[in-house]
Design a protein around this motif. Sequence first.
Motif, mmCIF file in Angstrom:
data_model
loop_
_atom_site.group_PDB
_atom_site.id
_atom_site.type_symbol
_atom_site.label_atom_id
_atom_site.label_comp_id
_atom_site.label_asym_id
_atom_site.label_seq_id
_atom_site.Cartn_x
_atom_site.Cartn_y
_atom_site.Cartn_z
ATOM 1 N N GLY A 28 0.806 -1.211 0.000
ATOM 2 C CA GLY A 28 0.000 0.000 0.000
ATOM 3 C C GLY A 28 0.839 1.260 0.000
ATOM 4 O O GLY A 28 0.488 2.243 -0.656
ATOM 5 N N TYR A 29 1.947 1.242 0.725
ATOM 6 C CA TYR A 29 2.798 2.423 0.762
ATOM 7 C C TYR A 29 3.502 2.627 -0.576
ATOM 8 O O TYR A 29 3.758 3.772 -0.975
ATOM 9 N N ASN A 61 -5.593 8.526 3.258
ATOM 10 C CA ASN A 61 -4.594 8.337 2.215
ATOM 11 C C ASN A 61 -4.431 9.560 1.325
ATOM 12 O O ASN A 61 -3.366 9.762 0.736
ATOM 13 N N ASN A 62 -5.465 10.386 1.193
ATOM 14 C CA ASN A 62 -5.329 11.598 0.402
ATOM 15 C C ASN A 62 -4.289 12.512 1.034
ATOM 16 O O ASN A 62 -3.427 13.067 0.344
ATOM 17 N N GLY A 63 -4.348 12.649 2.353
ATOM 18 C CA GLY A 63 -3.331 13.422 3.047
ATOM 19 C C GLY A 63 -1.965 12.774 2.933
ATOM 20 O O GLY A 63 -0.943 13.461 2.789
ATOM 21 N N GLY A 64 -1.935 11.423 2.972
ATOM 22 C CA GLY A 64 -0.669 10.721 2.809
ATOM 23 C C GLY A 64 -0.030 11.012 1.472
ATOM 24 O O GLY A 64 1.186 11.212 1.370
ATOM 25 N N GLY A 93 -1.834 3.903 9.484
ATOM 26 C CA GLY A 93 -1.495 3.177 8.273
ATOM 27 C C GLY A 93 -0.464 3.887 7.414
ATOM 28 O O GLY A 93 0.489 4.499 7.901
ATOM 29 N N ASP A 94 -0.664 3.806 6.121
ATOM 30 C CA ASP A 94 0.292 4.373 5.171
ATOM 31 C C ASP A 94 0.389 5.888 5.291
ATOM 32 O O ASP A 94 1.463 6.465 5.075
#
Length: 488
Positions: A28-29, A61-64, A93-94
């Motif tokens: 995922g990352y 995840n959008n921020g990630g 998480g990621d």
Amino acid sequence: MKLSQNLYRPAQVTELDRLAIEGQGIDGYELMNRAGARAFATLMARWPEARAITVCCGGGNNGGDGYVVARLAREAGLGVQLIALKSPEELSGDAARAARDWQQYGGKIEPADERLRGDVVVDALLGTGLDRPVRDDFARLIEHINDSGHPVLAIDVPSGLSADTGMPQGISVRADVTVSFIGRKRGLYTGQAGRWCGERVFDDLDVPRVIYDSVQPDAELLAPSQIKQWLPPRTPDTHKGMLGTVLIAGGNAGMAGAPVLAAQAALRTGSGLVHVATRAAHATLAATLQPEIMGHGVEELSNLDPLLDGADVLALGPGLGRNDWAGVIWRRLLKSDKPLVLDADGLNLLGDSPIERGNWILTPHPGEAACLLGVEVSDVQADRFAAVRELAQRFGATVVLKGHGTLIAEPTGNVAVCPFGNPAMASAGMGDALTGMIASLRGQGLDDFDAACCGVLLHALAGDRAASGRRQILASDLIGALHRVLPA
């Protein structure tokens, strides 16, 4: 259907993402880093002169993705201001890992009340799962971004815009470029999306094509390459009798030109013969404006029946009106078993007196669609996909819901979306031209759905050609540009 033309609902894209990670063993990352890298590459390609950027990150995840963009920009020697509405401790998480990597690289996090100092702003605040109005700190920062005057790159979707319907959830970031990943979100192509998305860039992040086999797309994006499939080269022995005879009915008092525009469009789209059934006082207008059109004064049904017998396809509605004459013409044509394209006041009369009929194409704008469904225009626009599907099922018809991101649906639920067209086409007669084009294609042998899709696509592309460098065009300008988009 090509994968690049598939449109998905946000939940379906989430499922594609899961299939890539769990089913294909992609970390995922790793996917997050690919997304960040593609977003940063898009930013530098669009704004190569940028020396500093501001990245606004939310949670999830959008921020990630935003943290990855920030790190890559810093590695490339750009100045980076990162504003976060969620502290790294609140992430998981990621996304949490991306925030840690940013901080370990020496990156700092600033509060939302700081001045936006970058040459370009990266919007990584809210992702595709948003299903409620934007409030509080997020709403204030979005307003700040829009007021900054800086160009904006949105990751996946402009924050605040529904990726499902294309409508803002109270407030939305106004992006210059939106880059989205893995699956094209349907809401980026209709509704008010054009106000907020800017240029749309898609990247599948090199995920295996096999993951798409498990998720049925929600809709199809029309592409110019399809036109040659619908309209192959003509054989050397082609004659006008092979290209369909179209009968267009309309042109009541004060609206004499509407069926003439439809007839001109039908001829330019390739019909062999085009007749116009109109008020007796208007019968000579068609031939005066376009000698190839055959105009007929129809005040009695006895004048109409021979025209119906000779027609391959009917078009009803341009300038029809809603008086007694219109009602008589409307009832007679709807009783015919010939293929029919229904538009304008033909649709309004259908809203007054719904009937069952097969083998027809309805072409409403949102106001006419609202009348047919018995709802408000705002209800139609709130979810155009739901509205066009309901219309298609209720009337057993192929339905063209006009507007930005015109939708075409058939009763099975299949939907196509047109991503072309422009604001210069906002003038009288455009719908009449589309009616004539769709009728022409139906008369040339395309089925209802293909005729509607091809007609909408040709109409939009011709409008784009005619509008080049112009604020406003007329329907006649669009008709005059058809030869530039039709295959030889």
